[in-house]
Write an enzyme that holds these catalytic residues in place. Structure first.
Site, PDB file in Angstrom:
ATOM      1  CE  LYS A  79      -2.161  -0.726   3.954  1.00 26.11           C
ATOM      2  NZ  LYS A  79      -1.631  -1.997   4.424  1.00 26.11           N
ATOM      3  NE  ARG A  93      -4.470  -1.055  10.184  1.00 23.11           N
ATOM      4  CZ  ARG A  93      -3.402  -0.452   9.670  1.00 23.11           C
ATOM      5  NH1 ARG A  93      -3.476   0.789   9.285  1.00 23.11           N
ATOM      6  NH2 ARG A  93      -2.276  -1.104   9.530  1.00 23.11           N
ATOM      7  NE  ARG A 143       7.291  -3.147   5.941  1.00 25.63           N
ATOM      8  CZ  ARG A 143       6.023  -2.781   6.093  1.00 25.63           C
ATOM      9  NH1 ARG A 143       5.282  -2.508   5.031  1.00 25.63           N
ATOM     10  NH2 ARG A 143       5.483  -2.725   7.280  1.00 25.63           N
ATOM     11  NE  ARG A 194       6.182  -0.413  10.172  1.00 21.88           N
ATOM     12  CZ  ARG A 194       4.965  -0.348   9.638  1.00 21.88           C
ATOM     13  NH1 ARG A 194       4.781   0.238   8.493  1.00 21.88           N
ATOM     14  NH2 ARG A 194       3.935  -0.880  10.268  1.00 21.88           N
ATOM     15  NE  ARG A 244       2.078  -4.690  11.496  1.00 26.97           N
ATOM     16  CZ  ARG A 244       3.108  -4.533  10.669  1.00 26.97           C
ATOM     17  NH1 ARG A 244       4.274  -5.099  10.945  1.00 26.97           N
ATOM     18  NH2 ARG A 244       2.986  -3.822   9.587  1.00 26.97           N
TER      19      ARG A 244
HETATM   20  P1  AMP Z   1       0.702   0.661   9.247  1.00 24.14           P
HETATM   21  O1  AMP Z   1       1.922   1.484   9.025  1.00 24.14           O
HETATM   22  O2  AMP Z   1      -0.486   1.101   8.421  1.00 24.14           O
HETATM   23  O3  AMP Z   1       0.968  -0.832   9.124  1.00 24.14           O
HETATM   24  O4  AMP Z   1       0.272   0.912  10.778  1.00 24.14           O
HETATM   25  C1  AMP Z   1       1.113   0.572  11.852  1.00 24.14           C
HETATM   26  C2  AMP Z   1       0.292   0.429  13.119  1.00 24.14           C
HETATM   27  O5  AMP Z   1      -0.346   1.687  13.434  1.00 24.14           O
HETATM   28  C3  AMP Z   1      -0.854  -0.570  13.043  1.00 24.14           C
HETATM   29  O6  AMP Z   1      -0.415  -1.897  13.310  1.00 24.14           O
HETATM   30  C4  AMP Z   1      -1.787  -0.043  14.124  1.00 24.14           C
HETATM   31  O7  AMP Z   1      -1.332  -0.370  15.423  1.00 24.14           O
HETATM   32  C5  AMP Z   1      -1.651   1.468  13.968  1.00 24.14           C
HETATM   33  N1  AMP Z   1      -2.645   2.012  12.995  1.00 24.14           N
HETATM   34  C6  AMP Z   1      -2.383   2.543  11.761  1.00 24.14           C
HETATM   35  N2  AMP Z   1      -3.508   2.946  11.153  1.00 24.14           N
HETATM   36  C7  AMP Z   1      -4.525   2.667  12.002  1.00 24.14           C
HETATM   37  C8  AMP Z   1      -5.944   2.821  11.945  1.00 24.14           C
HETATM   38  N3  AMP Z   1      -6.547   3.341  10.865  1.00 24.14           N
HETATM   39  N4  AMP Z   1      -6.664   2.413  13.026  1.00 24.14           N
HETATM   40  C9  AMP Z   1      -6.075   1.908  14.112  1.00 24.14           C
HETATM   41  N5  AMP Z   1      -4.750   1.703  14.240  1.00 24.14           N
HETATM   42  C10 AMP Z   1      -3.971   2.077  13.192  1.00 24.14           C
END
Ligand code: AMP
Length: 217
Positions: free
Chosen positions: A15, A90, A126, A159, A170
């Site tokens: 994404k 989400r 990654r 990360r 996740r």
């Molecule tokens: P990402 O970089 O999109 O994988 O997000 C990393 C982490 O941030 C996720 O595993 C969640 O803990 C938190 N997070 C990101 N976006 C959201 C969202 N829209 N709602 C809730 N938690 C989020």
């Protein structure tokens, strides 16, 4: 008419990579809730510390908190001509907030589909550049390149939530929440589904083709 795009897909589906390209092509801001939350963590505020613990558990931050962050970000002047959202919504509650924010304007929802075993493999490889924030697979780097960013020469790091245990959590979180969100959007005219198990360039090409077709209607 603003161009509002939302990318969905499991962690590691590409994404972020695709969002950067779409943002550049259509000159709209790339808004990643994960990036906004990681920035809050880096700031070291009490809220940042709370968020850090949730991210480390592989769980979701509260709908209210994330919705407030997105509401604030979409109200910025650079988002007036459209935006590309990555990582939001989400949950169905977040999708309802987004409908409210979009207020009937066109919303393109692109789902990038990638199976779990491929995700686990990808996230193990990654790395993220600490300078330009672009994501890179270490398996794709050529010999001798070490762990420096091929785009800007910055330092590549893993990360913290890309370790195997947190990745499994996740993916579990994604499986729990994504289906209802996909069902929320699937029957809409702006819904696209893309096979994410292709080279990133092929995914980009398919996205552009499908988006162009939609934008013509
Ligand atoms: P990402 O970089 O999109 O994988 O997000 C990393 C982490 O941030 C996720 O595993 C969640 O803990 C938190 N997070 C990101 N976006 C959201 C969202 N829209 N709602 C809730 N938690 C989020």
């Amino acid at each position: 008419m603003p161009l509002n795009v939302m990318l969905m897909g499991p962690p590691g589906s590409g994404k972020g990579t695709q969002a950067v390209r779409i943002a550049k092509r259509y000159a709209i801001p790339h808004i990643s809730t994960g990036d906004i939350l990681r920035e809050a963590v880096r700031s070291g505020t009490p809220l940042g510390r709370e968020v850090a613990a949730i991210i480390a558990r592989g769980s979701l931050v509260s709908d209210t908190l994330v919705a407030d962050l997105v509401r604030e970000r979409l109200a910025q002047p650079d988002a007036a001509a459209g935006w590309i959202l990555d990582g939001f919504p989400r949950t169905v509650a977040q999708a309802e907030v987004l409908d409210d924010l979009v207020r009937g304007a066109r919303l393109i929802v692109a789902l990038i589909e990638v199976p779990d075993d491929e995700i686990v493999r990808r996230l193990g490889n990654r790395r993220v550049c600490t300078s330009c924030r672009l994501t890179q697979s270490v398996s794709a780097l050529s010999e001798g390149q070490g762990e420096s960013c091929p785009y800007c020469g910055g330092t590549l790091v893993r990360r913290e939530d890309d370790n195997a245990e947190t990745v499994r959590l996740r993916l579990k979180t994604y499986a729990q929440h994504a289906e209802p969100v996909i069902a929320f959007y699937r029957s809409r005219a702006g819904f696209l589904s893309i096979d994410g198990v292709q080279e990133p360039e092929e995914v980009t090409a398919e996205l552009y083709t499908q988006m162009t077709r939609l934008l013509r209607t």
